[in-house]
Design a protein around this motif. Structure first.
Motif, mmCIF file in Angstrom:
data_model
loop_
_atom_site.group_PDB
_atom_site.id
_atom_site.type_symbol
_atom_site.label_atom_id
_atom_site.label_comp_id
_atom_site.label_asym_id
_atom_site.label_seq_id
_atom_site.Cartn_x
_atom_site.Cartn_y
_atom_site.Cartn_z
ATOM 1 N N ILE A 1 0.776 -99.357 94.416
ATOM 2 C CA ILE A 1 0.621 -100.727 94.911
ATOM 3 C C ILE A 1 1.815 -101.575 94.513
ATOM 4 N N GLY A 2 2.051 -102.622 95.301
ATOM 5 C CA GLY A 2 3.144 -103.538 95.007
ATOM 6 C C GLY A 2 3.803 -104.019 96.280
ATOM 7 N N ASN A 3 4.681 -105.000 96.115
ATOM 8 C CA ASN A 3 5.340 -105.614 97.264
ATOM 9 C C ASN A 3 6.785 -105.134 97.360
ATOM 10 N N ILE A 4 7.070 -104.301 98.367
ATOM 11 C CA ILE A 4 8.415 -103.740 98.503
ATOM 12 C C ILE A 4 9.455 -104.796 98.861
ATOM 13 N N GLU B 1 9.027 -104.937 92.249
ATOM 14 C CA GLU B 1 7.585 -105.128 92.402
ATOM 15 C C GLU B 1 6.998 -103.984 93.228
ATOM 16 N N VAL C 1 4.898 -98.292 95.400
ATOM 17 C CA VAL C 1 5.014 -97.792 96.779
ATOM 18 C C VAL C 1 6.154 -96.779 96.871
ATOM 19 N N GLY D 1 -0.661 -98.483 98.986
ATOM 20 C CA GLY D 1 -1.613 -99.600 99.082
ATOM 21 C C GLY D 1 -0.931 -100.931 99.312
ATOM 22 N N GLY D 2 0.402 -100.954 99.284
ATOM 23 C CA GLY D 2 1.142 -102.186 99.551
ATOM 24 C C GLY D 2 0.641 -103.343 98.712
ATOM 25 N N THR D 3 0.507 -104.504 99.342
ATOM 26 C CA THR D 3 0.099 -105.706 98.628
ATOM 27 C C THR D 3 -1.411 -105.933 98.716
ATOM 28 N N ASP E 1 1.944 -98.796 89.533
ATOM 29 C CA ASP E 1 2.214 -100.203 89.832
ATOM 30 C C ASP E 1 3.270 -100.723 88.866
ATOM 31 N N ALA E 2 3.887 -101.823 89.247
ATOM 32 C CA ALA E 2 4.747 -102.533 88.308
ATOM 33 C C ALA E 2 3.845 -103.175 87.261
ATOM 34 N N ARG F 1 4.032 -106.983 104.939
ATOM 35 C CA ARG F 1 4.102 -106.808 103.480
ATOM 36 C C ARG F 1 4.176 -108.144 102.756
ATOM 37 N N GLY G 1 -0.972 -109.796 101.173
ATOM 38 C CA GLY G 1 -2.005 -108.771 101.057
ATOM 39 C C GLY G 1 -3.346 -109.235 101.592
ATOM 40 N N CYS H 1 2.218 -113.233 98.930
ATOM 41 C CA CYS H 1 1.847 -112.273 97.912
ATOM 42 C C CYS H 1 3.113 -111.999 97.142
ATOM 43 N N HIS I 1 2.644 -109.943 91.788
ATOM 44 C CA HIS I 1 1.258 -109.751 91.396
ATOM 45 C C HIS I 1 1.172 -108.543 90.480
ATOM 46 N N ALA I 2 2.272 -108.242 89.807
ATOM 47 C CA ALA I 2 2.283 -107.093 88.902
ATOM 48 C C ALA I 2 1.139 -107.225 87.905
#
Lengths: 176, 483
Positions: A9-12, A17, A21, A41-43, A62-63, B64, B67, B459, B462-463
């Motif tokens: 999971i995380g925001n690419i 972050e 992914v 799972g992306g964001t 995850d980060a 992206r 979320g 989003c 959100h780590a």
């Protein structure tokens, strides 16, 4: 649905972050046992519930803000993480811990959750990882593969032991 | 009269801070809000990432950003490219996209009420004390006893309904979140009889929850808190881009495009939308239309207090969201307030679920669902749609067949915007002004106002965070190293 899920999971769009992914993108090219699924799972917020429901084992990548050096890899359990106690304002605050809690209320929580966290360095807008975190990706891939080979001995390769789910794994064209 | 600053009232780390100034009544613990500030605390530079990329990347990358409403970004982006490519979607593609976006609206509305909004009105002490559902504030007016227990019981049902709505979206969307099926020209999923049947079975269960549990619960809440039908009105102007196209040209929609400005219904001309930045951390020009927009960050700008720009229509503040859509479409015009927003959201869920059952019947297995065309060399495109929480617009410019510029205005930019160059407060800031607070130590009234807008921010970071104890971190590092 497979009994073992590896979920990144995380925001690419925010570089480090998205390390979870990026690990999933690598893992998708590895020879995986048939009882293992890997999902980007992306964001996702509450959507995570649908991905983790009814899994025997869940490995999350995850980060993680741990105050460690950028690129440091941590092996964690959910109880090591801080729940958000500040009061919910936005659905954006629904994350991994809240999704695990929702799954527990619905009686479909994974039996065992392990987390590989990577300390991010650069969280600015952009697609590329920082050098430190990029260097951590193969290490995390190796750790997950090792974990999977251990789990694979414990978990029978029989998908029928879990309820049929509707979540599907289709690689996203953005995964590159 | 003394003034007290409450803030940050809401703190989403890296997202949104809202604080309020309250005039305290002499000899009292309470007072009235005289001013409020809403600050986006993080730079969203996502649009710059798209520059120089293949236009076909846009629906995948923009999903992206968020979320919570990735599907709406996929819709806005596909629509923007279709307008640039002069390529309408196939009819099957249009219907499937409506079904996927509709599923997202249903799950979002249900989760918003039961996971966020309802808990502002229920004292969950002794029922749901585990974080994050531990009540943040406890006020004397809150629902207790068996009514509270019933509502909390519905929370678990709501989680089930939310899952079913999510599964509906995944039937045609493939992978959710960030569905790969949204493309300019339609939707790459195939229509099969099995998918139609699976979708229909889940939809009837979700619709039953909405009609028999969600709508009655909101009605009950509205009757128990009548004062919230006058609290939190705000600017009184409403804007909707409209959503759920009923034909491939997009001329007819389930929820129409329009605006309600100074008490009058009117049409929307997208060229009249501009973004002010006097109080935002940007050095680029102010009052620009997004088609020619610019986003140059200036973190130390004097006087600025938010990373959110201030979008306005003909220089006027407008609120966006379910209430705006339902009002403009003529489905709900009881009032503009905290409770009207909750009520409109629930009734909108009911309306959308009902319409989805009809759209499902229009799908024909085996028909072509999308068509592809090479990107034009030079073109501009505009994609206006709605996320669950309000109007969402994507503006794209293509040069030499790659994206040259991309600008996005999110719903929460409309609602949570700061002051503009004309010193007009944003919609949430205005809605907070005048709100009575009984006890400044427990300002639940303000949270009820903010929640009614269903704010949604980029989003961003959100780590997950560890408990921060150095020893525990070291142990985790050692475990990862196999020591």
């Amino acid at each position: 649905m497979t009994p073992i899920l590896v979920l990144g999971i995380g925001n690419i769009l925010l570089r480090d972050e998205g390390v979870g992914v990026r690990v999933i993108e690598r893992l998708a090219g590895e020879p995986l046992p048939p009882n293992v699924e890997v999902i980007d799972g992306g964001t996702a917020g509450a959507d995570l519930v649908d991905l983790i429901a009814n899994r025997r084992r869940l490995i999350v990548v995850d980060a993680v803000q741990a105050g460690a050096a950028p690129g440091a890899v941590l092996r964690l359990r959910p109880e090591d993480l801080i729940p958000d106690e500040t009061g919910l304002v936005s659905l954006h605050q629904v994350g991994l811990l809240e999704s695990l809690d929702m799954a527990a209320r619905l009686g479909c929580a994974p039996e065992d959750v392990r987390i590989f966290g990577v300390q991010p360095g650069d969280l600015s807008p952009g697609l590329a990882l920082s050098a430190e975190v990029a260097a951590a990706v193969p290490r995390v891939v190796a750790l997950v593969m090792e974990e999977l080979s251990n789990l694979n001995r414990e978990i029978p390769n029989d998908a029928s032991i879990v309820a049929r789910g509707l979540a599907r794994t289709v690689p996203s064209p953005a995964s590159r | 009269m003394a003034t007290m600053k409450i803030g940050p009232l809401t703190r989403i780390e890296g997202h949104l801070d809202i604080d309020a100034d309250i005039d305290i009544l002499a000899g009292s613990t309470g007072g009235k809000v005289v001013g409020a500030r809403s600050s986006g605390t993080m730079f969203r530079g996502f649009e710059a990432i798209l520059k120089g990329r293949d236009p076909y990347d846009a629906p995948h990358l923009t999903q992206r950003i968020c979320g919570v409403c990735p599907v709406a970004h996929g819709m806005a982006s596909s629509t923007a490219l279709e307008s640039a490519f002069k390529l309408p979607p196939t009819d099957s593609g249009r219907i499937m996209r409506n079904l996927i976006l509709g599923s997202n609206f249903l799950q979002s509305h249900i989760l918003h009420f039961y996971h966020l909004a309802a808990l502002d009105y229920i004292d969950t002490t002794g029922i749901l004390e585990r974080a994050p559902w531990k009540p943040r504030y406890v006020a004397p007016d809150m629902i207790r006893g068996t009514t509270a227990e019933t509502l909390v019981g519905h929370y678990v049902q709501a989680l089930t309904a939310r899952r079913q709505a999510h599964q509906m979206g995944a039937i045609f969307g493939g992978k959710l979140p960030t569905t790969p099926v949204f493309v300019p020209g339609g939707c790459t999923a195939e229509v099969t009889a099995t998918r139609i049947a699976d979708f229909g079975a889940l939809l009837s269960q979700v619709a039953s929850f909405i009609n028999n549990v969600y709508v009655p619960d909101v009605e009950a809440l509205a009757s128990l808190f009548p004062e919230y039908k006058t609290i939190g009105r705000g600017c009184g102007n409403l804007l909707a881009y409209g959503v759920f196209d009923l034909d491939v040209a997009g001329t007819r929609k389930l929820l129409a495009r329009g605006r309600y400005t100074n008490g009058t219904l009117d049409t929307v001309d997208p060229t009249k939308i501009t973004e002010y930045v006097k109080y935002s951390y940007y050095s680029s020009g102010s009052n620009l239309n997004p088609a020619n927009g610019a986003t140059t960050p200036a973190a130390r700008k004097t006087g600025a207090y938010s990373w959110i720009k201030a979008p306005r229509y003909l220089s006027k503040v407008h609120e966006v969201g379910s209430l705006a859509r339902m009002w403009i479409n003529g489905d709900y015009r009881a009032g503009i307030s905290v409770m009207d927003r909750q009520m409109a959201r629930a009734l909108e869920a009911k309306k959308i679920a009902q319409a989805m059952a009809g759209w499902l019947k229009q799908l024909v297995p085996g028909r072509s669902t999308w068509r592809k065309t090479p990107p034009p060399v030079n073109a501009v495109g505009l994609g206006l749609t709605e996320a669950a929480r309000g109007a969402l617009g994507h503006w794209v410019r293509i040069n030499n067949s790659v994206i040259d510029q991309y600008q996005i205005i999110t719903p929460t930019a409309w609602n949570a915007s700061p002051l503009d160059d004309l010193n007009q407060n944003g919609a949430i800031e205005q809605a907070l002004r005048g709100v009575p607070v009984a006890n400044t130590a427990q300002p639940i009234e303000l949270l009820r106002v903010v929640h009614s807008f269903d704010p949604c921010l980029a989003c961003s970071v959100h780590a997950i965070r560890t408990r921060g104890d150095e020893e525990a971190t070291n142990r985790a590092l050692l475990r990862a190293a196999g020591i």
